[in-house]
Design an enzyme around this catalytic site. Structure first.
Site, PDB file in Angstrom:
ATOM      1  N   GLU A 176      -9.811  28.548  12.312  1.00 60.84           N
ATOM      2  CA  GLU A 176     -11.038  28.220  11.761  1.00 60.84           C
ATOM      3  C   GLU A 176     -11.876  29.611  11.659  1.00 60.84           C
ATOM      4  OE1 GLU A 176     -12.830  24.706  13.930  1.00 60.84           O
ATOM      5  OE2 GLU A 176     -11.324  23.607  13.291  1.00 60.84           O
ATOM      6  N   GLU A 371      -5.136  19.962  13.783  1.00 60.14           N
ATOM      7  CA  GLU A 371      -6.102  19.257  14.693  1.00 60.14           C
ATOM      8  C   GLU A 371      -6.707  18.141  13.933  1.00 60.14           C
ATOM      9  OE1 GLU A 371      -9.421  21.562  16.108  1.00 60.14           O
ATOM     10  OE2 GLU A 371      -8.335  23.316  16.504  1.00 60.14           O
TER      11      GLU A 371
END
Length: 476
Positions: A176, A371
């Site tokens: 991320e 995720e």
């Protein structure tokens, strides 16, 4: 460890392809603890969490879930659940203190032991090199907004690849980078806590460059069979209406959330509308000759993190400063539907939207859901059990969305639940619980939640049970 009963009689409604990878994910700073042991030096999250007012309740990751000392117990939990894969991250300052110089062998030994423990249980390690714990000394020298940090990341990559390259089959460069760049340097709600929008754009580019440099190092050092990847938290950006103004607002957010990473990594260029939108902040002079060629080195897969959709309308208010160049043109609107403890709307359709987009835009790139999960206000009841039917419902809906995308032709290779353990949830401290395993942070006792037993059944069956039955198998 709590044993888990199989329910072989349960019918399977949605079966996933053979070889589908069933995993769980964690991050080093969120679970390891041992913040000052064996030569580890501070990361930006150590500094940030120890700064008054930055993290809820003054919580820090000093102890976290104490995984550093309880690693064999945690791997045994993974094995009991039937995980085929485990996504971990390496703490940069644990293996290369200060972000420069030689490796710290004691730090590498911990990860060698972890990888060996996983392999001994038949669990494939999926290693993330960077999950936000930049060594503080590199931040003191300028952090991600300066180019040198990307070069230091390449050196660090070589250290970890040299130590573990013979045993880890899947490598992820960054987790991320949007959060690292924009929450850390524009909005300041994540470490290092800077509110400098132009610096955030520089950080985004240097994170992209660090990824590219790392891919080059990994290709040089790893076996040809190794899988090299990047994990992005791509947003399902929806305009509130189909008006031209709302569509333009969504376009601006899509550029900053998604295309600032997708385009240079997979197409070798930054989107022109992003450059135009941010022209008042920077002329992007920090993009040098050769950078985009390095950034766009081919990948073997793309990791996708997804939690909730994003709804955007035209406006000048209710938008955080994490979106440089868009503040006067867009605002976020609360999506309808049930909400998690994070106040995030539950909408599995957003995951399907992103997977459909990736199938169209990147048809030759396999996808891993690296995720997906939800925080709820979990607690142990008087009998010691943790019942979390909302999490099971969330997971079932999102796995159904993944299955639908696969049926429509998307090449999705695996699903990693966030998270294995309750942990230090960044600026929320220990107030939010994402784990399928409950952690009593005072005693460090682990307790399987109902969702863990449900997920174990999904793994054993290779798919979702029929009927939407959220009842977990009984512990014995």
């Amino acid at each position: 460890m709590t044993a888990i009963d199989a329910r072989p009689e349960a019918a399977t409604a949605l079966t996933f392809p053979p070889g589908f990878r069933w995993g769980a994910a964690t991050a080093a700073y969120q679970i390891e603890g041992a913040a000052r042991e064996d030569g580890r030096t501070p990361s930006i999250w150590d500094t940030f969490s120890h700064t008054p007012g930055k993290v809820r309740n003054g919580d820090t990751g000093d102890i976290a879930a104490d995984h550093f000392h309880r690693m064999p117990e945690d791997v045994a939990l993974m094995s009991g659940l039937g995980l085929t894969d485990y996504r971990l991250s390496v703490s940069w300052p644990r293996v290369q203190p200060t972000g420069r110089g030689p490796a710290l062998q004691k730090g590498l030994d911990f990860y060698r032991s972890l990888v060996d423990e996983l392999l001994g249980k038949g669990i494939r390690p999926v290693l993330t090199l960077y999950h936000w714990d930049l060594p503080q000394e590199l931040e003191d020298a300028g952090g991600w907004p300066v180019r040198e940090t990307a070069e230091r990341f390449a050196d660090y990559t070589a250290i970890v690849a040299g130590a573990l390259g013979d045993r880890v089959p899947t490598w992820t460069t960054l987790n991320e980078p949007w959060c690292s760049a924009f929450l850390g340097y524009a909005e300041g709600v994540h470490a290092p806590g800077r509110a400098e929008p132009t610096a955030a754009l520089r950080a985004a580019h240097h994170l992209n460059l660090a990824h590219g440099r790392a891919v080059g190092v990994l290709r040089d050092l790893l076996p040809s069979t190794a899988e090299v990847s990047l994990t992005l938290n791509l947003a399902a950006v929806r305009p509130l209406t189909r008006s031209a103004a709302d569509l333009d607002a969504a376009r601006r957010i899509d550029a900053l959330a998604n295309r600032v990473f997708l385009d240079p990594v997979f197409h070798g260029s930054y989107p022109q509308d992003l450059l135009d939108d941010t022209a008042a902040l920077t002329d992007w002079h920090f993009v040098r000759d050769g950078d985009l060629a390095a950034i766009s080195r081919p990948l073997d897969s793309l990791g996708l993190n997804y939690y909730t959709p994003t709804v955007v309308a035209v406006g000048t208010s209710a938008i955080p400063s994490a979106w440089p160049g868009a503040e006067k043109h867009a605002r976020f609107v609360a999506a309808p539907g049930p909400r998690t403890a994070m106040d995030w709307p539950v909408d599995a359709g957003g995951l399907h939207e992103i997977l459909t987009r990736l199938r169209a835009e990147l048809p030759d790139v396999p996808i891993l859901i690296t995720e997906n999960g939800a925080a709820y206000d979990d607690y142990r009841d008087p009998s010691g059990d943790v019942h979390d039917p909302e999490r099971i419902s969330y997971l079932r809906a999102h796995l159904a969305a993944v299955h639908r995308a696969i049926a429509e032709g998307a090449d999705i290779r695996g699903f990693f639940l966030w998270s294995l353990l309750d942990n230090f949830e960044w600026a929320y401290g220990y107030s939010k619980r994402f784990g399928m395993v409950h952690v009593d942070f005072a005693s460090q006792q682990r307790t399987l939640k109902d969702s863990a037993r449900w997920y174990a059944e999904v793994i054993r069956a290779g798919g979702l049970p029929a009927g939407g039955d959220e009842e977990a198998p009984a512990a014995r």
